[in-house]
Design a protein around this motif. Structure first.
Motif, short mmCIF file in Angstrom:
data_model
loop_
_atom_site.label_atom_id
_atom_site.label_comp_id
_atom_site.label_asym_id
_atom_site.label_seq_id
_atom_site.Cartn_x
_atom_site.Cartn_y
_atom_site.Cartn_z
N LEU A 1 0.91 -0.99 0.12
CA LEU A 1 -0.72 -0.28 0.03
C LEU A 1 0.50 1.49 -0.30
CD1 LEU A 1 -2.85 -0.65 2.50
CD2 LEU A 1 -2.81 -0.69 0.09
N ALA A 2 1.77 1.22 0.46
CA ALA A 2 2.96 2.67 0.87
C ALA A 2 3.53 2.13 -0.57
CB ALA A 2 4.17 2.32 2.03
N THR A 3 4.11 1.53 -1.31
CA THR A 3 4.83 1.85 -2.48
C THR A 3 3.80 1.89 -4.19
OG1 THR A 3 4.54 -0.16 -2.56
CG2 THR A 3 6.49 0.23 -1.42
N GLY A 4 2.03 1.99 -3.43
CA GLY A 4 1.91 2.41 -4.40
C GLY A 4 0.72 1.50 -5.26
N HIS A 5 1.38 0.30 -4.99
CA HIS A 5 1.13 -0.86 -5.86
C HIS A 5 -0.73 -1.53 -5.63
CE1 HIS A 5 1.81 -4.36 -8.16
NE2 HIS A 5 0.86 -5.79 -7.29
N ASP A 6 -1.14 -2.10 -7.34
CA ASP A 6 -2.71 -2.92 -7.11
C ASP A 6 -3.69 -3.03 -5.76
OD1 ASP A 6 -5.36 -3.64 -7.50
OD2 ASP A 6 -4.83 -3.10 -9.82
N ALA A 7 -4.03 -1.62 -5.18
CA ALA A 7 -4.74 -1.87 -3.45
C ALA A 7 -5.63 -3.45 -3.43
CB ALA A 7 -5.51 -1.14 -3.26
N ASN A 8 -6.46 -3.86 -4.80
CA ASN A 8 -6.76 -4.92 -4.57
C ASN A 8 -6.39 -5.80 -4.57
OD1 ASN A 8 -9.44 -3.41 -4.83
ND2 ASN A 8 -9.70 -3.33 -7.02
N ALA A 9 -4.99 -6.07 -5.25
CA ALA A 9 -4.32 -7.09 -4.86
C ALA A 9 -3.86 -7.32 -3.96
CB ALA A 9 -3.12 -6.88 -6.60
N VAL A 10 -3.24 -6.27 -2.99
CA VAL A 10 -3.37 -6.08 -2.09
C VAL A 10 -3.80 -6.32 -0.41
CG1 VAL A 10 -1.35 -4.58 -0.19
CG2 VAL A 10 -1.15 -4.18 -2.64
N LEU A 11 -4.78 -6.06 -0.87
CA LEU A 11 -5.88 -6.55 0.09
C LEU A 11 -6.45 -7.90 -0.35
CD1 LEU A 11 -7.35 -2.98 0.91
CD2 LEU A 11 -5.79 -4.53 1.86
N MET A 12 -6.19 -8.77 -0.93
CA MET A 12 -6.68 -9.62 -1.78
C MET A 12 -6.51 -10.77 -0.86
SD MET A 12 -5.31 -12.78 -2.51
CE MET A 12 -3.35 -12.71 -2.84
N SER A 13 -6.03 -11.09 -0.26
CA SER A 13 -5.00 -11.62 1.33
C SER A 13 -6.90 -11.34 2.54
CB SER A 13 -4.47 -11.43 2.49
OG SER A 13 -4.57 -9.85 2.80
N LEU A 14 -7.95 -10.72 2.33
CA LEU A 14 -8.31 -10.30 3.15
C LEU A 14 -9.79 -11.21 2.96
CD1 LEU A 14 -9.20 -6.69 3.51
CD2 LEU A 14 -7.56 -7.91 5.20
#
Length: 298
Positions: free
Chosen positions: A278-291
Motif C-alpha cells: 500500500l505504501a509503494t502504490g501497488h494495486d490496492a485490490n491485489a494487496v488486500l486480496m488476502s482479506l
C-alpha cells in the motif's frame, strides 16, 4: 560490472520461477475444484480463477511494473483464494527507506531505487474443517543490496494435530537438505512473526518464515526460496483432500468466521507485505486480496 548489470539475469530467473510456481498452484487448486468428492458443496459449479493484470505507477504516473492477480470466489472447495505474482520497480519513499535502514539494509538511503518480485497466496475455504493458508516467496533488490523472503503458515479455525504435524513435517523435509538448522530457525521466526500482540495469541498453527535472506551466495539462497515454494502443495493439498468432505454445522461455520476476523486484524495491522504494497502504490485490490470474503467479530 555493476550490481545492476550482474543482477539483470538473476531478476529474470527469480520472477520466472515465481510465475511458474503460480501456474502450478492455480492448476492444482482448479483440480481440487474438479473433484467429484467435494462433500457438502458438491452440487455447486466448480470454481475457476478470474485473472487480471495489475499495474504499479510511480509518483509521476509512469509505468513501474505489475503482475497478475488470480482470484477464485465461491467454488466447491475454495470460498475465496488469490494467487498473485508481480514484478515492480521504482524509488522507495522516505518512510520505506527509514524502515529498511532500521532493519539493517545497507545503502538504502543513498540510492533508494528498488526492484521486487514475488508470489503471494491466501486461501479461505468453504468447509470450516479445511484450514485457511498463506504462502509467499519474494526477491528484493536495490543497487546496494538484495535478499529473499517468504514462507507459509497454516491457519485452521478447527485444529487437528495430525494436520499440523503433516504441514510442518513436509516443510522440514524440504529445508533439511539445505541445513538441519533451518527448519527450527524458520519455524521460530514464523511463530514470532505471525503472533498477534493485542490478542495474545498466534494467528494459526505456524509454519516457516524468513526475511532479509542474504548469505552472500545468491544461488544458494534462491535454491532455498524455491524449495520453500515447492513444499507448499504437498504440505497443504492432502489436508484439503482429507477435510473437504467432512460434515459441519452452524457452530463450526461460526468458529470459521470468528477466526477470519483474527486473520483480517493481523493482515491490516501487522503484515509487512500489506504495509509495503500500500505504501509503494501497488494495486490496492491485489494487496488486500488476502482479506476473507466474510468475517465476524464477537
Amino acid at each position: 560490472m555493476t550490481m545492476t548489470e550482474i543482477f539483470a539475469d538473476k531478476k529474470a530467473r527469480a520472477s520466472g520461477w515465481f510465475r511458474s510456481l503460480r501456474d502450478e498452484i492455480v492448476a492444482a487448486f482448479e483440480g481440487l475444484e474438479d473433484s467429484h468428492d467435494t462433500g457438502p458443496f458438491a452440487d455447486q459449479p466448480a470454481g475457476r480463477f478470474d485473472v487480471s493484470e495489475t499495474k504499479r505507477h510511480s509518483d509521476d504516473g509512469s509505468d513501474a511494473g505489475g503482475g497478475l492477480m488470480s482470484v477464485m470466489r465461491g467454488g466447491r472447495v475454495f470460498e475465496k483464494v488469490g494467487v498473485n505474482v508481480s514484478a515492480v520497480f521504482g524509488t522507495l519513499g522516505d518512510a520505506a527507506q527509514k524502515s529498511m535502514a532500521a532493519r539493517g539494509v545497507p545503502g538504502i538511503e543513498k540510492d533508494p531505487r528498488f526492484w521486487a518480485s514475488g508470489i503471494s497466496l491466501v486461501a479461505h475455504m468453504q468447509n470450516p474443517h479445511c484450514p485457511a493458508v498463506h504462502m509467499n516467496t519474494r526477491m528484493f533488490w536495490t543497487p546496494n543490496a538484495w535478499w529473499f523472503g517468504g514462507g507459509s503458515d497454516l491457519n485452521p479455525c478447527l485444529e487437528y494435530d495430525e494436520d499440523t504435524a503433516h504441514f510442518h513435517a513436509t516443510q522440514q523435509a524440504h529445508l533439511d537438505p539445505h541445513s538441519e538448522n533451518l527448519y527450527p530457525e524458520l519455524k521460530k521466526w514464523a511463530d514470532e512473526y505471525f503472533y498477534i500482540p493485542h490478542r495474545n495469541r498466534a494467528r494459526g498453527v505456524g509454519g516457516i518464515f524468513m526475511d532479509d535472506r542474504n548469505t552472500g551466495d545468491w544461488e544458494a539462497d534462491f535454491a532455498l526460496t524455491q524449495d520453500i515454494g515447492r513444499a507448499f502443495l504437498p504440505a497443504y493439498v492432502p489436508l484439503v483432500e482429507k477435510r473437504r468432505v467432512d460434515a459441519f454445522g452452524e457452530a463450526e461455520k461460526d468458529a470459521q468466521l470468528v477466526h477470519r476476523g483474527l486473520y483480517a486484524e493481523y493482515n491490516l495491522v501487522y503484515d509487512r507485505g500489506t504495509k509495503f504494497g500500500l505504501a509503494t502504490g501497488h494495486d490496492a485490490n491485489a494487496v488486500l486480496m488476502s482479506l476473507p470474503p466474510l468475517a465476524k467479530w464477537v
